[in-house]
Design an enzyme around this catalytic site. Sequence first.
Site, PDB file in Angstrom:
ATOM      1  N   ASP A  31       0.865  -1.808   0.030  1.00 30.02           N
ATOM      2  CA  ASP A  31       0.273   0.208  -0.200  1.00 30.02           C
ATOM      3  C   ASP A  31       0.927   1.464  -0.091  1.00 30.02           C
ATOM      4  OD1 ASP A  31      -2.367   1.259  -0.458  1.00 30.02           O
ATOM      5  OD2 ASP A  31      -2.585   1.372   2.101  1.00 30.02           O
ATOM      6  N   HIS A  48       2.142   4.128  -9.398  1.00 29.06           N
ATOM      7  CA  HIS A  48       2.712   2.634  -9.045  1.00 29.06           C
ATOM      8  C   HIS A  48       2.932   1.772 -10.058  1.00 29.06           C
ATOM      9  CE1 HIS A  48      -1.764   2.820  -7.498  1.00 29.06           C
ATOM     10  NE2 HIS A  48      -2.263   3.659  -8.760  1.00 29.06           N
ATOM     11  N   TRP A  80     -12.052  -1.815  -8.243  1.00 32.23           N
ATOM     12  CA  TRP A  80     -12.251  -1.611  -9.280  1.00 32.23           C
ATOM     13  C   TRP A  80     -13.130  -0.160  -9.268  1.00 32.23           C
ATOM     14  CZ3 TRP A  80     -11.743  -4.262 -13.862  1.00 32.23           C
ATOM     15  CH2 TRP A  80     -10.738  -5.291 -13.201  1.00 32.23           C
ATOM     16  N   LEU A 142      10.341 -20.369  -4.547  1.00 32.68           N
ATOM     17  CA  LEU A 142       9.651 -20.021  -3.577  1.00 32.68           C
ATOM     18  C   LEU A 142       8.300 -19.484  -4.311  1.00 32.68           C
ATOM     19  CD1 LEU A 142       9.160 -17.113  -2.151  1.00 32.68           C
ATOM     20  CD2 LEU A 142       9.746 -15.447  -3.772  1.00 32.68           C
ATOM     21  N   ARG A 199       1.764  -4.647   6.330  1.00 37.15           N
ATOM     22  CA  ARG A 199       1.161  -3.961   5.647  1.00 37.15           C
ATOM     23  C   ARG A 199       2.600  -2.679   5.518  1.00 37.15           C
ATOM     24  NH1 ARG A 199      -4.453  -2.027   4.490  1.00 37.15           N
ATOM     25  NH2 ARG A 199      -4.723  -0.533   3.235  1.00 37.15           N
TER      26      ARG A 199
END
Length: 253
Positions: A31, A48, A80, A142, A199
């Site tokens: 985030d 992004h 969305w 992984l 997070r």
Amino acid sequence: MSAAPLNQPLAALPDAAGPTDVPLHVGLIMDGNRRWAKARGLPRALGHKAGVDAVRRTVQASADAGIGWLTLFAFSSENWQRSADEVRDLTGLLRIYLRREVGALAKNGVRLRVIGDRERFGPETASAIAAAEAATRDNSRLNLTVALSYGARAEIAQAAKAVAAEVAAGRLDLSAIDEAALGRHLSTVGMPDPDLIIRTSGEQRLSNFLLWQAAYAEFVFLDVLWPDFDATHLDQALGEYRRRVRRFGAGSG
Ligand code: IPE
Ligand code: IPE
Ligand code: MG
């Protein structure tokens, strides 16, 4: 400290478990991309894009740290609702990632899986995802799972529906519905539960990520914005995890 108990059948036992103080499965809520761009006066899309670079670094750092399973929350079912422009930027980055990264993942022993509603990205992206999964399916260094158009409540509701269908068809007795019966229909079937959920960005919430599977996860919230995340932040979270005492409800640990 041991890994979380499994509530689902383990179809693929991880073979990169590492030392016991390294979490077997790390979930990561990536985030802060837009705040990162805003702080630099850059367009949102570049936040992004920088987030994708952080994904690349983190996959490498996780493999190096001996983490067997890494699950990245990349796009939620609620995302969305963002503007059409932003959704286009994000889905475009996904297609670029699938095109450019799969070769490197395959070469580096990474097995890629996607959970969530892949069909919502359209048939072309859905088949690129299937191809990437197929190209990496024999890898085991992984296990990388990317949650895309993923929402935990929808996942649990869908599993409940599948269990109900088994009962209606006479294949399952009502009295046999238990945690394992539901777990068999979750998108994470065969995966261990997350031991650690990280997070970034300072927010302290799950935002509909792995609600069922996180029952006994440890949580680490970091103040770093996702595009700045690197191996040192992963180390910091792993260090914090090592200091935790996990009890699983069983008394003193
Ligand atoms: C994470 O960063 C990426 C996605 C949720 C798709 P955000 O886009 O949520 O950026 P912030 O949290 O608003 O800064
Ligand atoms: C969570 O981030 C979803 C992902 C990281 C993909 P959001 O930015 O969507 O979550 P909220 O809106 O802050 O809860
Ligand atoms: Mg956010």
